[in-house]
Design an enzyme around this catalytic site. Structure first.
Site, PDB file in Angstrom:
ATOM      1  N   GLY A 102       0.864  -1.277  -0.125  1.00 22.57           N
ATOM      2  CA  GLY A 102      -0.078   0.072  -0.059  1.00 22.57           C
ATOM      3  C   GLY A 102       0.763   1.227  -0.096  1.00 22.57           C
ATOM      4  O   GLY A 102       1.914   1.393   0.549  1.00 22.57           O
ATOM      5  N   ARG A 135      -1.795   8.666   3.166  1.00 18.41           N
ATOM      6  CA  ARG A 135      -2.526   9.706   4.298  1.00 18.41           C
ATOM      7  C   ARG A 135      -1.350   9.935   5.384  1.00 18.41           C
ATOM      8  O   ARG A 135      -1.357  10.697   6.379  1.00 18.41           O
ATOM      9  CB  ARG A 135      -3.788   9.075   5.222  1.00 18.41           C
ATOM     10  CG  ARG A 135      -5.003   9.451   4.403  1.00 18.41           C
ATOM     11  CD  ARG A 135      -6.173   8.716   4.859  1.00 18.41           C
ATOM     12  NE  ARG A 135      -6.040   7.218   4.296  1.00 18.41           N
ATOM     13  CZ  ARG A 135      -6.956   6.373   5.011  1.00 18.41           C
ATOM     14  NH1 ARG A 135      -7.739   6.574   5.847  1.00 18.41           N
ATOM     15  NH2 ARG A 135      -6.977   5.063   4.491  1.00 18.41           N
ATOM     16  N   GLY A 163      -5.680  -4.815  -5.508  1.00 15.69           N
ATOM     17  CA  GLY A 163      -6.582  -5.314  -4.416  1.00 15.69           C
ATOM     18  C   GLY A 163      -5.744  -6.357  -3.595  1.00 15.69           C
ATOM     19  O   GLY A 163      -4.793  -6.974  -4.103  1.00 15.69           O
ATOM     20  N   GLY A 216       1.683  -5.288   6.847  1.00 17.96           N
ATOM     21  CA  GLY A 216       2.650  -4.575   7.356  1.00 17.96           C
ATOM     22  C   GLY A 216       2.231  -3.259   8.042  1.00 17.96           C
ATOM     23  O   GLY A 216       3.157  -2.777   8.889  1.00 17.96           O
ATOM     24  N   ASN A 238      -3.257   4.129   9.026  1.00 20.24           N
ATOM     25  CA  ASN A 238      -3.218   4.859   7.863  1.00 20.24           C
ATOM     26  C   ASN A 238      -2.540   6.520   8.044  1.00 20.24           C
ATOM     27  O   ASN A 238      -2.381   7.022   7.063  1.00 20.24           O
ATOM     28  CB  ASN A 238      -4.799   4.993   7.810  1.00 20.24           C
ATOM     29  CG  ASN A 238      -5.281   3.650   7.305  1.00 20.24           C
ATOM     30  OD1 ASN A 238      -4.612   2.884   6.525  1.00 20.24           O
ATOM     31  ND2 ASN A 238      -6.265   3.161   7.936  1.00 20.24           N
ATOM     32  N   TYR A 261      36.459  15.576  31.312  1.00 25.15           N
ATOM     33  CA  TYR A 261      36.322  14.809  30.244  1.00 25.15           C
ATOM     34  C   TYR A 261      37.195  13.715  30.188  1.00 25.15           C
ATOM     35  O   TYR A 261      38.429  13.991  30.261  1.00 25.15           O
ATOM     36  CB  TYR A 261      36.427  15.589  28.747  1.00 25.15           C
ATOM     37  CG  TYR A 261      36.453  14.783  27.564  1.00 25.15           C
ATOM     38  CD1 TYR A 261      35.273  13.830  27.295  1.00 25.15           C
ATOM     39  CD2 TYR A 261      37.700  14.275  26.871  1.00 25.15           C
ATOM     40  CE1 TYR A 261      35.497  12.927  26.257  1.00 25.15           C
ATOM     41  CE2 TYR A 261      37.903  13.322  25.851  1.00 25.15           C
ATOM     42  CZ  TYR A 261      36.789  12.733  25.666  1.00 25.15           C
ATOM     43  OH  TYR A 261      36.806  11.634  24.732  1.00 25.15           O
ATOM     44  N   ALA A 275      38.088  18.283  39.949  1.00 26.52           N
ATOM     45  CA  ALA A 275      37.080  19.147  39.061  1.00 26.52           C
ATOM     46  C   ALA A 275      37.913  19.812  37.726  1.00 26.52           C
ATOM     47  O   ALA A 275      38.872  19.927  38.005  1.00 26.52           O
ATOM     48  CB  ALA A 275      36.502  20.259  39.669  1.00 26.52           C
ATOM     49  N   ARG A 288      53.557  23.836  36.893  1.00 30.91           N
ATOM     50  CA  ARG A 288      52.603  25.041  36.939  1.00 30.91           C
ATOM     51  C   ARG A 288      53.841  26.263  36.981  1.00 30.91           C
ATOM     52  O   ARG A 288      54.746  26.049  37.482  1.00 30.91           O
ATOM     53  CB  ARG A 288      51.650  25.365  37.833  1.00 30.91           C
ATOM     54  CG  ARG A 288      51.924  25.375  39.512  1.00 30.91           C
ATOM     55  CD  ARG A 288      51.043  25.654  40.381  1.00 30.91           C
ATOM     56  NE  ARG A 288      50.134  24.334  40.712  1.00 30.91           N
ATOM     57  CZ  ARG A 288      49.975  23.875  41.891  1.00 30.91           C
ATOM     58  NH1 ARG A 288      50.296  24.607  42.751  1.00 30.91           N
ATOM     59  NH2 ARG A 288      49.118  22.955  42.046  1.00 30.91           N
TER      60      ARG A 288
HETATM   61  C1  UD1 Z   1      -9.516  -4.582   4.098  1.00 30.43           C
HETATM   62  C2  UD1 Z   1     -10.612  -5.566   3.753  1.00 30.43           C
HETATM   63  C3  UD1 Z   1     -11.567  -5.516   4.816  1.00 30.43           C
HETATM   64  C4  UD1 Z   1     -11.046  -5.349   6.450  1.00 30.43           C
HETATM   65  C5  UD1 Z   1      -9.792  -4.255   6.247  1.00 30.43           C
HETATM   66  C6  UD1 Z   1      -9.267  -4.403   7.596  1.00 30.43           C
HETATM   67  C7  UD1 Z   1     -10.263  -6.299   1.493  1.00 30.43           C
HETATM   68  C8  UD1 Z   1     -11.028  -6.297   0.225  1.00 30.43           C
HETATM   69  N1  UD1 Z   1     -10.968  -5.829   2.332  1.00 30.43           N
HETATM   70  O1  UD1 Z   1     -10.001  -3.465   3.520  1.00 30.43           O
HETATM   71  O2  UD1 Z   1     -12.785  -6.501   4.837  1.00 30.43           O
HETATM   72  O3  UD1 Z   1     -12.115  -4.719   7.144  1.00 30.43           O
HETATM   73  O4  UD1 Z   1      -8.686  -4.733   5.119  1.00 30.43           O
HETATM   74  O5  UD1 Z   1      -8.406  -3.087   7.787  1.00 30.43           O
HETATM   75  O6  UD1 Z   1      -9.605  -7.198   1.774  1.00 30.43           O
HETATM   76  N2  UD1 Z   1      -2.812  -4.240   0.087  1.00 30.43           N
HETATM   77  C9  UD1 Z   1      -1.759  -4.642  -0.846  1.00 30.43           C
HETATM   78  N3  UD1 Z   1      -2.044  -4.714  -2.077  1.00 30.43           N
HETATM   79  C10 UD1 Z   1      -3.144  -4.252  -2.830  1.00 30.43           C
HETATM   80  C11 UD1 Z   1      -3.889  -3.729  -1.804  1.00 30.43           C
HETATM   81  C12 UD1 Z   1      -3.986  -3.751  -0.581  1.00 30.43           C
HETATM   82  O7  UD1 Z   1      -0.594  -4.719  -0.414  1.00 30.43           O
HETATM   83  O8  UD1 Z   1      -3.200  -4.476  -4.062  1.00 30.43           O
HETATM   84  C13 UD1 Z   1      -2.338  -3.973   1.406  1.00 30.43           C
HETATM   85  C14 UD1 Z   1      -2.408  -2.590   1.869  1.00 30.43           C
HETATM   86  O9  UD1 Z   1      -1.128  -2.208   1.904  1.00 30.43           O
HETATM   87  C15 UD1 Z   1      -2.910  -3.004   3.251  1.00 30.43           C
HETATM   88  C16 UD1 Z   1      -3.894  -4.024   3.321  1.00 30.43           C
HETATM   89  O10 UD1 Z   1      -3.336  -4.473   2.236  1.00 30.43           O
HETATM   90  O11 UD1 Z   1      -1.763  -3.140   4.263  1.00 30.43           O
HETATM   91  C17 UD1 Z   1      -5.200  -3.609   3.130  1.00 30.43           C
HETATM   92  O12 UD1 Z   1      -5.525  -2.958   2.357  1.00 30.43           O
HETATM   93  P1  UD1 Z   1      -6.581  -1.967   2.215  1.00 30.43           P
HETATM   94  O13 UD1 Z   1      -6.844  -1.335   0.700  1.00 30.43           O
HETATM   95  O14 UD1 Z   1      -6.233  -0.822   3.208  1.00 30.43           O
HETATM   96  O15 UD1 Z   1      -7.870  -2.666   2.596  1.00 30.43           O
HETATM   97  P2  UD1 Z   1      -9.260  -2.115   3.042  1.00 30.43           P
HETATM   98  O16 UD1 Z   1      -9.953  -1.278   1.992  1.00 30.43           O
HETATM   99  O17 UD1 Z   1      -8.992  -1.313   4.467  1.00 30.43           O
HETATM  100 CA    CA Z   2      -7.224  -0.407   5.308  1.00 30.89          CA
END
Ligand code: UD1
Ligand code: CA
Length: 452
Positions: free
Chosen positions: A11, A15, A78, A101, A224, A363, A377, A437
Site C-alpha cells: 500500500g 495519508r 486489491g 505490514g 493509515n 572529560y 574538578a 605550573r
Molecule cells: C481490507 C479488507 C476489509 C477489512 C480491512 C481491515 C479487503 C478487500 N478488504 O479493507 O474487509 O475489514 O482490510 O483493515 O481485503 N494491499 C496490498 N496490495 C493491494 C491492496 C492492499 O498490499 O493491492 C495491502 C495494503 O497495503 C494494506 C492492506 O493490504 O496493508 C489492506 O488494504 P486496504 O486497501 O487498506 O484494505 P481495506 O479497504 O482497508
Molecule cells: Ca485498510
C-alpha cells in the site's frame, strides 16, 4: 505442517503524507513491518514472504536484515491480487497466514488461537466494533456459519448494521488459498480483486470457515495516518509499563516512560518521569533512575543511582554506582562497582575502576583508570592530537588535582599525586608528586592602567 507467513505491504500510505513508505514508520523505534516480521518469527514461521510495491527499494533497504522472500506487486489491484502474488513465493503445501505490514501489534497468543485446529478449513480473525464503518462485514447464516464478507462500499444498509468485521488476518492451506483466489474477479464497487471474496466461494464449496477474536481490539488496528500511529504507540507503551509494574518496578508515572527495545528491569527498580529506554537495556534490583534520563543499549547493576538528566549509551555500570545529575556516558564506558561520576562529566571508551570518583566537570576519554582514583574538578584527558586517539592510563590510588590536562599517551603510576593545574605530558612515577605550573609571582605596588 509448515507455516508460511505472507505480509502485505504494498500500500502507498498516502495519508501519512511522507516521503518514507508507511510500513517503515517506526513504532517504539522499530519499523511497523518489523513488528509484524518479528511476530511471524515468534510464531515459528518456516518462511516469510513480503509483498511490496510503493517505495519498494526503500522498504527492502529498511528491512535488509530480514530473512524473507520479497515479491513485488507492481500495481495494487486489491488484497486478493496481492496475496496471489505472495503465493508465488510460498510452499503451497504449507499453512499460509496473511498478515499486514501496517498492523503492528497483533499478539502471538491471538494468532496461535487463530491457527489452532484449522486443518482443511479457513481460519478468519474477526472483531466486534462499536463503529464498524469502513470495514468488511462478516455475513453469517441462521446457523451462525460464515457465508461471506461484504465490503463497506458494496454493503446494503442492512449489512452495514453488522458490527462483526473482518480484520483481514486469515489462514488456510496454500493450495486451497491459491485455488480460491483463481476464481476471484473484480466486479465490485472498487474494481479490485478482494481477498475477502474467497469466503463466499469457500462457503459454497462447503469448506468450513472458523473464526476467532483477538484478545484486545487494538491488536488488529491498522495505521493509515500519524494520529493512528501515535495512538498505537501510546497503547504499546502502556502495555509495556503495565507489565513492568506487574513485575515489581515502580514507575512514578506510567504515562511518562517510553521503552523502545528489549528491557530486562528487575523488581524494586524506581523510575522517575520522562525516562526513555532504548535498545537492549538491563537494570538490576534496587536501582533508581531519576527524571529525564535516556538509557540506550546499556547494563546497569544493582543499587545504582542515576540522577536527573543523564544520557547513557553503550555503557556497563556495576553495583552501588552514583551517576549524575547531567552526566554523559558515551559508548564503551565501564563504571566499576562503587564508582562515582558527578555533574557535567563526559566519559567515552573508558574504564572507571572500583571506588574511583570523577565528580565535576571533566572529560575522560580512552582512559584506563584503576581503583580508588580521585579525579579533581575540570580534569581533561587530551586524547586526540588532531589525527589519532591516544590512551591515558591512571593506576590505583592516584590523586589528580583540579584543572589537570593529561596529554595522551601518558601513564600515571600507582599512588601518584598530581597538583592542581598541571599539564601532564610525561609519564608519572609511582607515589611521586608532580607539579607543573608557573611559580606564583607577586608584584608589590603594581598599579592598574587608568583610562585616559
Ligand atoms: C481490507 C479488507 C476489509 C477489512 C480491512 C481491515 C479487503 C478487500 N478488504 O479493507 O474487509 O475489514 O482490510 O483493515 O481485503 N494491499 C496490498 N496490495 C493491494 C491492496 C492492499 O498490499 O493491492 C495491502 C495494503 O497495503 C494494506 C492492506 O493490504 O496493508 C489492506 O488494504 P486496504 O486497501 O487498506 O484494505 P481495506 O479497504 O482497508
Ligand atoms: Ca485498510
Amino acid at each position: 505442517m509448515g507455516l508460511s507467513v505472507v505480509i502485505l505491504a504494498a500500500g502507498k500510505g498516502t495519508r501519512m503524507k511522507s516521503a518514507m513508505p508507511k510500513v517503515l514508520h517506526p513504532l517504539a523505534k522499530k519499523p511497523l513491518v518489523e513488528h509484524v516480521y518479528d511476530t511471524a518469527q515468534k510464531l515459528g514461521a518456516d518462511e516469510v514472504v513480503i509483498v511490496y510495491g510503493h517505495g519498494g527499494e526503500q522498504v527492502k533497504a529498511g528491512c535488509y536484515h530480514f530473512k524473507a522472500k520479497w515479491v513485488e506487486q507492481k500495481e495494487q489491484l486489491g488484497t486478493g491480487h496481492a496475496v496471489q502474488h505472495g503465493l508465488e513465493a510460498v510452499n503451497l503445501k504449507n499453512d499460509v497466514l496473511i498478515l499486514y505490514g501496517d498492523v503492528p501489534l497483533t499478539s502471538v497468543e491471538s494468532l496461535q488461537l487463530l491457527l489452532e485446529d484449522f486443518e482443511n478449513k479457513i481460519a478468519l480473525m474477526t472483531v466486534r466494533l462499536e463503529t464498524p464503518t469502513g470495514y468488511g462485514r462478516i455475513i453469517r447464516d441462521k446457523h451462525d456459519k460464515v457465508t461471506g464478507i461484504i465490503e463497506q462500499k458494496d454493503a446494503s444498509e442492512e449489512q452495514k448494521k453488522i458490527n462483526e468485521v473482518n480484520t483481514g488476518i486469515l489462514a488456510a492451506r496454500g493450495e486451497l488459498l491459491k485455488s480460491l483466489l483463481e476464481r476471484v474477479d473484480n466486479n465490485n464497487a472498487q474494481g479490485e480483486y478482494y481477498l475477502t471474496d474467497i469466503f463466499a466461494l469457500a462457503a459454497k464449496d462447503g469448506i468450513e470457515i472458523i473464526t476467532s477474536h483477538p484478545s484486545e481490539p487494538w491488536e488488529v488496528e491498522g495505521i493509515n495516518n500519524r494520529l493512528q500511529l501515535a495512538a498505537l504507540e501510546r497503547i504499546h507503551q502502556a502495555n509495556i509499563a503495565n507489565k513492568l509494574m506487574a513485575d515489581g518496578v515502580t514507575l512514578v508515572d506510567p504515562a511518562r516512560i517510553d521503552i523502545r527495545g528489549q528491557v530486562d528491569i528487575s523488581n524494586d527498580v524506581f523510575i522517575d518521569v520522562n525516562v526513555i529506554i532504548e535498545g537492549n537495556v538491563k537494570i538490576g534490583t534496587g536501582t533508581t533512575i531519576g527524571p529525564n534520563v535516556v538509557v540506550t543499549n546499556s547494563t546497569i547493576g544493582e543499587n545504582v543511582t542515576i540522577k536527573a538528566n543523564c544520557v547513557i549509551e553503550d555503557t556497563i555500570i556495576g553495583n552501588n554506582v552514583d551517576v549524575g545529575p547531567f552526566a554523559r556516558l558515551r559508548p564503551e564506558t565501564y563504571l566499576h562497582d562503587n564508582s562515582r561520576v558527578g555533574n557535567f562529566v563526559e566519559i567515552k571508551k573508558s574504564d572507571i575502576g572500583a571506588g574511583s570518583k570523577v565528580n565535576h566537570l571533566s572529560y575522560i576519554g580512552d582512559t584506563e583508570m584503576g581503583k580508588n582514583v580521585n579525579i579533581g574538578a575540570g580534569t581533561i584527558t587530551c586524547n586526540y592530537d588532531g589525527a589519532n586517539k591516544h590512551k591515558t592510563v591512571i593506576k590505583d590510588n592516584v590523586f589528580v588535582g583540579s584543572d589537570t590536562q593529561l596529554v595522551a599517551p601518558v601513564v600515571v603510576e600507582e599512588g601518584a599525586t598530581i597538583g592542581a593545574g598541571a599539564t601532564i605530558t610525561k609519564n608519572v612515577d609511582k607515589d611521586n608528586l608532580v607539579i607543573s605550573r608557573v611559580p606564583q609571582k607577586s608584584i608589590n605596588g603594581w598599579e592598574r592602567p587608568k583610562k585616559k
